[in-house]
Motif scaffolding. Structure first.
Motif, mmCIF file in Angstrom:
data_model
loop_
_atom_site.group_PDB
_atom_site.id
_atom_site.type_symbol
_atom_site.label_atom_id
_atom_site.label_comp_id
_atom_site.label_asym_id
_atom_site.label_seq_id
_atom_site.Cartn_x
_atom_site.Cartn_y
_atom_site.Cartn_z
ATOM 1 N N ASP A 99 8.176 -17.904 -9.119
ATOM 2 C CA ASP A 99 9.156 -18.835 -9.688
ATOM 3 C C ASP A 99 9.337 -18.568 -11.177
ATOM 4 N N GLY A 100 10.576 -18.607 -11.626
ATOM 5 C CA GLY A 100 10.877 -18.465 -13.047
ATOM 6 C C GLY A 100 10.582 -17.090 -13.612
ATOM 7 N N ILE A 101 10.568 -16.070 -12.775
ATOM 8 C CA ILE A 101 10.256 -14.722 -13.254
ATOM 9 C C ILE A 101 11.286 -14.280 -14.300
ATOM 10 N N THR A 102 10.811 -13.628 -15.339
ATOM 11 C CA THR A 102 11.687 -13.162 -16.418
ATOM 12 C C THR A 102 12.111 -11.713 -16.169
ATOM 13 N N GLU A 103 13.108 -11.258 -16.911
ATOM 14 C CA GLU A 103 13.541 -9.861 -16.811
ATOM 15 C C GLU A 103 12.394 -8.915 -17.148
ATOM 16 N N ALA A 104 11.600 -9.249 -18.157
ATOM 17 C CA ALA A 104 10.471 -8.400 -18.536
ATOM 18 C C ALA A 104 9.438 -8.340 -17.412
ATOM 19 N N GLN A 105 9.212 -9.449 -16.744
ATOM 20 C CA GLN A 105 8.260 -9.466 -15.631
ATOM 21 C C GLN A 105 8.794 -8.677 -14.439
ATOM 22 N N ILE A 106 10.093 -8.766 -14.188
ATOM 23 C CA ILE A 106 10.696 -7.960 -13.126
ATOM 24 C C ILE A 106 10.495 -6.479 -13.420
ATOM 25 N N ARG A 107 10.721 -6.066 -14.648
ATOM 26 C CA ARG A 107 10.498 -4.665 -15.031
ATOM 27 C C ARG A 107 9.030 -4.276 -14.818
ATOM 28 N N GLU A 108 8.120 -5.198 -15.108
ATOM 29 C CA GLU A 108 6.694 -4.925 -14.910
ATOM 30 C C GLU A 108 6.380 -4.687 -13.434
ATOM 31 N N VAL A 109 6.976 -5.474 -12.553
ATOM 32 C CA VAL A 109 6.787 -5.290 -11.107
ATOM 33 C C VAL A 109 7.349 -3.941 -10.678
ATOM 34 N N ILE A 110 8.557 -3.620 -11.117
ATOM 35 C CA ILE A 110 9.187 -2.340 -10.760
ATOM 36 C C ILE A 110 8.338 -1.171 -11.241
ATOM 37 N N MET A 111 7.838 -1.238 -12.460
ATOM 38 C CA MET A 111 6.999 -0.152 -12.986
ATOM 39 C C MET A 111 5.717 -0.006 -12.169
ATOM 40 N N ALA A 112 5.128 -1.130 -11.751
ATOM 41 C CA ALA A 112 3.908 -1.070 -10.937
ATOM 42 C C ALA A 112 4.187 -0.432 -9.583
ATOM 43 N N VAL A 113 5.318 -0.788 -8.964
ATOM 44 C CA VAL A 113 5.694 -0.198 -7.682
ATOM 45 C C VAL A 113 5.944 1.304 -7.859
ATOM 46 N N GLU A 114 6.618 1.701 -8.915
ATOM 47 C CA GLU A 114 6.858 3.130 -9.157
ATOM 48 C C GLU A 114 5.563 3.878 -9.392
ATOM 49 N N GLU A 115 4.616 3.263 -10.082
ATOM 50 C CA GLU A 115 3.313 3.880 -10.308
ATOM 51 C C GLU A 115 2.574 4.073 -8.976
ATOM 52 N N ILE A 116 2.619 3.053 -8.136
ATOM 53 C CA ILE A 116 1.978 3.158 -6.817
ATOM 54 C C ILE A 116 2.643 4.271 -6.011
ATOM 55 N N GLY A 117 3.963 4.327 -6.042
ATOM 56 C CA GLY A 117 4.675 5.389 -5.329
ATOM 57 C C GLY A 117 4.241 6.773 -5.772
ATOM 58 N N GLY A 118 3.941 6.912 -7.043
ATOM 59 C CA GLY A 118 3.468 8.191 -7.554
ATOM 60 C C GLY A 118 2.052 8.537 -7.108
ATOM 61 N N SER A 119 1.316 7.534 -6.664
ATOM 62 C CA SER A 119 -0.077 7.737 -6.231
ATOM 63 C C SER A 119 -0.228 7.971 -4.742
ATOM 64 N N VAL A 120 0.850 7.779 -4.001
ATOM 65 C CA VAL A 120 0.781 7.882 -2.532
ATOM 66 C C VAL A 120 0.544 9.330 -2.119
#
Length: 120
Positions: A99-120
């Motif tokens: 709830d109430g997620i900010t644009e900066a927090q959304i970017r943080e989630v996207i970066m974490a997902v991209e990092e995980i994708g790089g580790s697969v």
């Protein structure tokens, strides 16, 4: 199962978990996180020869979104990344909600997902 993987990331405001499970020659990916994890999107990614004819690998994806959910970017990225890296049919489903997620927090989630994708 052998080959199964779990990736967990502590974010500045929440937690993200991505689980990969091998199903025969295929892969299932489950993304969850935030204070209210859910199924907001499912993406099926199928490897195929590139239409360029150069012998490279491409992916065809089919997407199902739950109305009003914004999880496609995360699920599509993971499904297509695993599909390419493993050259295998891959499905990714799940969702991240805070709830109430900010644009900066959304970017943080996207970066974490991209990092995980790089580790697969």
């Amino acid at each position: 199962m052998a080959g199964d993987m779990i990736f967990e990331r502590e974010l500045s405001f929440s937690r993200l978990t991505v689980r990969l499970e091998r199903l025969g020659g295929d892969w299932a990916v489950l993304l969850s996180g935030g204070h209210s994890p859910h199924i907001g999107c499912t993406v099926l990614a199928v490897p195929r020869p590139s239409l360029t004819g150069d012998g490279s690998l491409s992916v065809t994806s089919s997407v199902l979104n739950v109305t009003g959910h914004k999880d496609e970017r995360l699920c599509r990225f993971l499904a297509e990344t695993v599909c390419r890296k493993k050259n295998a049919v891959t499905v990714c489903c799940g969702g991240f909600h805070e709830d109430g997620i900010t644009e900066a927090q959304i970017r943080e989630v996207i970066m974490a997902v991209e990092e995980i994708g790089g580790s697969v």
